[in-house]
Motif scaffolding. Structure first.
Motif, PDB file in Angstrom:
ATOM      1  N   SER A 166       0.826  -1.191   0.000  1.00 13.51           N
ATOM      2  CA  SER A 166       0.000   0.000   0.000  1.00 13.51           C
ATOM      3  C   SER A 166       0.865   1.246   0.000  1.00 13.51           C
ATOM      4  CB  SER A 166      -0.900  -0.012   1.245  1.00 13.51           C
ATOM      5  OG  SER A 166      -0.092  -0.058   2.415  1.00 13.51           O
ATOM      6  N   PHE A 167       0.202   2.400   0.002  1.00  9.02           N
ATOM      7  CA  PHE A 167       0.913   3.660   0.144  1.00  9.02           C
ATOM      8  C   PHE A 167       1.702   3.702   1.452  1.00  9.02           C
ATOM      9  CE2 PHE A 167      -2.477   5.825  -2.637  1.00  9.02           C
ATOM     10  CZ  PHE A 167      -1.676   5.727  -3.758  1.00  9.02           C
ATOM     11  N   MET A 168       1.140   3.098   2.499  1.00 11.91           N
ATOM     12  CA  MET A 168       1.813   3.087   3.788  1.00 11.91           C
ATOM     13  C   MET A 168       3.158   2.374   3.694  1.00 11.91           C
ATOM     14  SD  MET A 168       1.688   3.758   7.128  1.00 11.91           S
ATOM     15  CE  MET A 168      -0.027   3.922   7.653  1.00 11.91           C
ATOM     16  N   LEU A 169       3.171   1.172   3.125  1.00 14.04           N
ATOM     17  CA  LEU A 169       4.413   0.421   3.005  1.00 14.04           C
ATOM     18  C   LEU A 169       5.410   1.154   2.120  1.00 14.04           C
ATOM     19  CD1 LEU A 169       6.084  -2.134   3.504  1.00 14.04           C
ATOM     20  CD2 LEU A 169       4.931  -3.189   1.547  1.00 14.04           C
ATOM     21  N   GLY A 170       4.969   1.634   0.960  1.00 14.55           N
ATOM     22  CA  GLY A 170       5.875   2.357   0.074  1.00 14.55           C
ATOM     23  C   GLY A 170       6.417   3.621   0.701  1.00 14.55           C
ATOM     24  N   LEU A 246       4.405  -1.383  -3.768  1.00 20.12           N
ATOM     25  CA  LEU A 246       3.064  -0.904  -4.064  1.00 20.12           C
ATOM     26  C   LEU A 246       2.229  -1.995  -4.711  1.00 20.12           C
ATOM     27  CD1 LEU A 246       3.723   2.720  -5.395  1.00 20.12           C
ATOM     28  CD2 LEU A 246       3.020   2.019  -3.110  1.00 20.12           C
ATOM     29  N   GLY A 247       0.892  -1.841  -4.627  1.00 15.47           N
ATOM     30  CA  GLY A 247      -0.013  -2.873  -5.126  1.00 15.47           C
ATOM     31  C   GLY A 247      -0.435  -2.708  -6.561  1.00 15.47           C
ATOM     32  N   PHE A 248      -0.073  -1.624  -7.228  1.00 14.09           N
ATOM     33  CA  PHE A 248      -0.339  -1.384  -8.647  1.00 14.09           C
ATOM     34  C   PHE A 248      -1.824  -1.429  -8.978  1.00 14.09           C
ATOM     35  CE2 PHE A 248       4.039  -2.807  -8.479  1.00 14.09           C
ATOM     36  CZ  PHE A 248       4.650  -1.745  -9.114  1.00 14.09           C
ATOM     37  N   ILE A 249      -2.590  -0.654  -8.227  1.00 13.60           N
ATOM     38  CA  ILE A 249      -3.982  -0.388  -8.550  1.00 13.60           C
ATOM     39  C   ILE A 249      -4.094   1.114  -8.792  1.00 13.60           C
ATOM     40  CG2 ILE A 249      -6.366  -0.447  -7.747  1.00 13.60           C
ATOM     41  CD1 ILE A 249      -5.638  -2.826  -6.019  1.00 13.60           C
ATOM     42  N   ASN A 250      -4.409   1.476 -10.022  1.00 10.91           N
ATOM     43  CA  ASN A 250      -4.425   2.885 -10.396  1.00 10.91           C
ATOM     44  C   ASN A 250      -5.745   3.523  -9.977  1.00 10.91           C
ATOM     45  OD1 ASN A 250      -1.916   2.575 -11.536  1.00 10.91           O
ATOM     46  ND2 ASN A 250      -2.650   2.430 -13.632  1.00 10.91           N
ATOM     47  N   GLU A 251      -5.706   4.212  -8.863  1.00  8.24           N
ATOM     48  CA  GLU A 251      -6.875   4.937  -8.395  1.00  8.24           C
ATOM     49  C   GLU A 251      -6.420   6.105  -7.531  1.00  8.24           C
ATOM     50  OE1 GLU A 251      -9.350   2.620  -5.893  1.00  8.24           O
ATOM     51  OE2 GLU A 251      -7.717   1.869  -4.644  1.00  8.24           O
ATOM     52  N   ILE A 252      -7.253   7.127  -7.481  1.00  6.31           N
ATOM     53  CA  ILE A 252      -6.987   8.279  -6.627  1.00  6.31           C
ATOM     54  C   ILE A 252      -7.769   8.092  -5.330  1.00  6.31           C
ATOM     55  CG2 ILE A 252      -7.203  10.777  -6.395  1.00  6.31           C
ATOM     56  CD1 ILE A 252      -6.950  11.031  -9.376  1.00  6.31           C
ATOM     57  N   ASN A 259      -4.524  -2.260   0.038  1.00  4.58           N
ATOM     58  CA  ASN A 259      -3.658  -2.670  -1.057  1.00  4.58           C
ATOM     59  C   ASN A 259      -3.934  -1.838  -2.301  1.00  4.58           C
ATOM     60  OD1 ASN A 259      -2.475  -4.641   0.477  1.00  4.58           O
ATOM     61  ND2 ASN A 259      -2.840  -6.293  -0.977  1.00  4.58           N
ATOM     62  N   GLY A 260      -2.877  -1.400  -2.961  1.00  2.00           N
ATOM     63  CA  GLY A 260      -3.036  -0.623  -4.173  1.00  2.00           C
ATOM     64  C   GLY A 260      -1.967   0.434  -4.286  1.00  2.00           C
ATOM     65  N   GLY A 261      -2.213   1.390  -5.166  1.00  2.82           N
ATOM     66  CA  GLY A 261      -1.269   2.477  -5.357  1.00  2.82           C
ATOM     67  C   GLY A 261      -0.277   2.199  -6.463  1.00  2.82           C
ATOM     68  N   ASN A 262       0.194   3.257  -7.065  1.00  2.00           N
ATOM     69  CA  ASN A 262       1.209   3.165  -8.116  1.00  2.00           C
ATOM     70  C   ASN A 262       1.913   4.515  -8.176  1.00  2.00           C
ATOM     71  OD1 ASN A 262       2.747   2.138 -10.175  1.00  2.00           O
ATOM     72  ND2 ASN A 262       1.048   1.755 -11.583  1.00  2.00           N
ATOM     73  N   SER A 263       3.066   4.551  -8.790  1.00  2.00           N
ATOM     74  CA  SER A 263       3.799   5.797  -8.954  1.00  2.00           C
ATOM     75  C   SER A 263       4.332   5.883 -10.373  1.00  2.00           C
ATOM     76  CB  SER A 263       4.959   5.893  -7.946  1.00  2.00           C
ATOM     77  OG  SER A 263       6.003   4.999  -8.285  1.00  2.00           O
TER      78      SER A 263
END
Length: 316
Positions: A166-170, A246-252, A259-263
């Motif tokens: 997630s954003f937290m882990l990253g 990151l979990g590679f889920i493209n969402e705002i 789980n999710g997030g991408n950069s």
């Protein structure tokens, strides 16, 4: 003639040669930046013309499908969120360590820990990423479950899971990565505080913390801001560590534990190998956005440092 000016030395001397070399080196930096910008724009234009969505506001990333649909909104959001989390965690810890090493610890402890911090800055990012993906993910998952249980009424910690990548882990992995940079630079800045300023504060009856608050922190404010901006630049451009965490889920979303997030950088690393012509152009276009964000951050840092320069000038 007595009392007259010394004759000016003519010819192409060492001083003029050095001045010319430094001028050319500075100009070369500008040329390289312009060349990178032109390259990115030239490679990105065909993909942007083929895009059937709004590149700025679209959250999906499907540049290889027919017709191509992709946008920068979600991955740019992920880049900013992970960087902000990293700074929120790393900056207070880094400043505390820097102040301890510069004004509280004895010289042997300060030198030892300073060396270890410099050594931590040399660890490759892939090592941090693997450590975060294999080892650190379990403590973060446990912490995320606790946050969700007791603070799930906040939008940052709601959701039903799964938690972990997630954003937290990253963001926490990035915080550990930028911590040595901010600490080392801030420590050097604090050590440059004029001794006369510190002794003047102590002679007026200030405690050590009051001396730091009134003499050290104002003097080093511009340098601390510069160190934080350097850490932010490292966080914005980090690739492998975020690609692994990151979990590679493209969402705002403002949820940082789901789980999710991408950069931007992680998306480039994961998608470049299998991308077609339009896909590569789309990734280059996203790299152009990251390049622009980095330039804006550095320009903002220069403005802030310039506006705070009177502290160091008055102390000198």
């Amino acid at each position: 003639m007595a009392g007259g000016f010394l004759p000016r030395r003519k010819g192409f001397g060492a001083e003029r040669a050095f001045s010319t070399v430094t001028l050319l080196a500075g100009a070369m930096v500008l040329v390289i930046i312009v060349a990178i910008t032109v390259f990115l724009i030239a490679k990105a234009i065909p993909a942007l013309q083929a895009d059937t969505a709004n590149f700025i506001t679209e959250t999906d990333w499907f540049p290889n499908q027919e017709p191509p649909v992709f946008g920068i909104a979600a991955i740019a959001w992920g880049t900013l969120v992970t960087s902000v989390i990293a700074l929120l965690v790393a900056v207070p810890v880094a400043l505390g360590i820097a102040l301890y090493l510069s004004h509280y610890a004895n010289r042997r402890i300060a030198d030892t820990f300073g060396f270890l911090i410099d050594l931590l800055a040399a660890v490759p990012s892939v090592v941090f990423g693997l450590w975060g993906f294999i080892v650190f993910i379990e403590p973060v998952r446990t912490f995320s479950v606790w946050l969700n249980k007791y603070f799930g009424w906040l939008p940052f910690f709601d959701g039903t899971g799964p938690f972990g990548r997630s954003f937290m882990l990253g963001g926490l992995v990035l915080a550990i990565m930028v911590l040595p940079i901010i600490t080392a630079l801030s420590r050097e800045v604090f050590l440059q505080t004029p001794t006369a300023d510190e002794e003047a504060a102590l002679s007026l009856g200030a405690t050590r913390w009051e001396m730091i608050r009134t003499a050290v922190l104002p003097y080093g404010r511009a340098g601390v801001i510069a160190s934080v901006m350097l850490g932010l630049g490292r966080a914005l451009g980090e690739t492998i560590a975020l690609a692994l965490t990151l979990g590679f889920i493209n969402e705002i979303t403002v949820n940082v534990i789901q789980n999710g997030g991408n950069s931007i950088a992680a998306n480039i690393a994961n998608g470049f190998g299998e991308a077609g012509d339009i896909g590569r152009g789309a990734l280059i276009a996203s790299g152009l956005v990251l390049f622009a964000i980095t330039l804006v951050v550095n320009a903002a840092a220069r403005v802030i440092i310039y506006r705070r320069r009177e502290f160091t000038e008055s102390a000198a």
